[in-house]
Design a protein around this motif. Sequence first.
Motif, mmCIF file in Angstrom:
data_model
loop_
_atom_site.group_PDB
_atom_site.id
_atom_site.type_symbol
_atom_site.label_atom_id
_atom_site.label_comp_id
_atom_site.label_asym_id
_atom_site.label_seq_id
_atom_site.Cartn_x
_atom_site.Cartn_y
_atom_site.Cartn_z
ATOM 1 N N ALA A 312 -26.745 7.851 -2.362
ATOM 2 C CA ALA A 312 -25.709 7.046 -3.007
ATOM 3 C C ALA A 312 -24.637 7.921 -3.632
ATOM 4 O O ALA A 312 -23.445 7.588 -3.612
ATOM 5 N N GLU A 313 -25.037 9.057 -4.193
ATOM 6 C CA GLU A 313 -24.070 9.969 -4.807
ATOM 7 C C GLU A 313 -23.319 10.795 -3.763
ATOM 8 O O GLU A 313 -22.213 11.283 -4.014
ATOM 9 N N GLY A 314 -23.937 10.957 -2.582
ATOM 10 C CA GLY A 314 -23.371 11.862 -1.585
ATOM 11 C C GLY A 314 -22.078 11.386 -0.966
ATOM 12 O O GLY A 314 -21.159 12.182 -0.732
ATOM 13 N N ALA A 315 -21.978 10.086 -0.669
ATOM 14 C CA ALA A 315 -20.774 9.585 0.003
ATOM 15 C C ALA A 315 -19.524 9.793 -0.841
ATOM 16 O O ALA A 315 -18.528 10.350 -0.354
ATOM 17 N N PRO A 316 -19.494 9.363 -2.111
ATOM 18 C CA PRO A 316 -18.285 9.612 -2.903
ATOM 19 C C PRO A 316 -18.039 11.092 -3.163
ATOM 20 O O PRO A 316 -16.888 11.526 -3.247
ATOM 21 N N PHE A 317 -19.116 11.886 -3.273
ATOM 22 C CA PHE A 317 -18.949 13.320 -3.486
ATOM 23 C C PHE A 317 -18.195 13.946 -2.311
ATOM 24 O O PHE A 317 -17.234 14.698 -2.494
ATOM 25 N N ILE A 318 -18.622 13.630 -1.090
ATOM 26 C CA ILE A 318 -17.950 14.179 0.089
ATOM 27 C C ILE A 318 -16.531 13.641 0.187
ATOM 28 O O ILE A 318 -15.582 14.405 0.440
#
Length: 351
Positions: A312-318
């Motif tokens: 869940a955190e990975g998509a906005p981080f990228i």
Amino acid sequence: MRTIKGPGIFLAQFLGDTAPFNTLSGLADWAAGLGYKGLQIPADRRLFDLEKAADSQAYCDDIKGMLADKGLEITELSTHLQGQLVAVHPAFDPQFDGFAAPHVRGNPAARQAWAVEQVKLAAVASRRLGLTTHASFSGALAWPYVYPWPQRPAGLVEDAFDELARRWKPILDVYEDNGVDIGFELHPGEDLHDGVTFEMFLDRVGNHPRANILYDPSHFVLQHLDYLAFIDIYHERIKCFHVKDAELRPNGRSGVYGGYQSWVDRPGRFRSLGDGQVDFTQIFSKMAQYDYAGWAVLEWECALKHPEDGAAEGAPFIAQHIIRTTPHAFDDFAKSGADRALNQKLMGLQP
């Protein structure tokens, strides 16, 4: 310059026995709901029938259409497990047998032949899917001898890389025939685990145009290798990109080798994005600078955080790190145009 595609997510670590993690359609819905735009799909029968994909354009079109309806694309297929089995040192036979189809387990020669055919099928399947890159491992024959004690016999490493190249050259030729690049993930446990070993292999396959790199900075952090300088050196061969974080915090009791400890206790650990030491701002800047044409794909591996939270955190981080590249130079507003006579005058070559 091109804008990196993403965010994508590698599905291997999220496969499970319960919905939505037990089917490609369920995982696709889940990933799309988190904001991902691309899926890196392992060649695992629970998700994807590699043999059918290599044989049937209709099957590939159906998969692409199903994902497109959810706003998703395939970034790459992955044969990490099959690629590992192209070259296995006998010391690891029992551990790697589980990577293979049941009918070839316990028979290293049959297992290797099966793995080679699987990786070749992935080239054809990738072409049918309209893909130009593929993710895999190299396998390893020399890894048990990585630390030279006792002293390695002269020529052992060279012979191992000669054999590795002999096994991979016909596979690479199939990828050439299908217009697909292999990105080898440079990974401890593989004979191709850093720049030097990649160069040794590349030299032995005649600088094959399809022998390329899956760049994952986390593996370089754990080796204490300069992962930014690596991009400067090898950017022309980087065709895939795993966005994965890591940290290396050596102490008075343990360092790079980890003391045989579990992942949670090792000084070198994989972490969820933003929780480790990788400077992704600089990585994405270099990728933009060198016109990387592929996807930024989350590979989640963390000894602490729940995988669903990491995803869940990975998509906005990228998404926040992808640089929308500029179509023109920032100082174009002040350009004066091309004028050779003026250039001559400015250099004092004309009165």
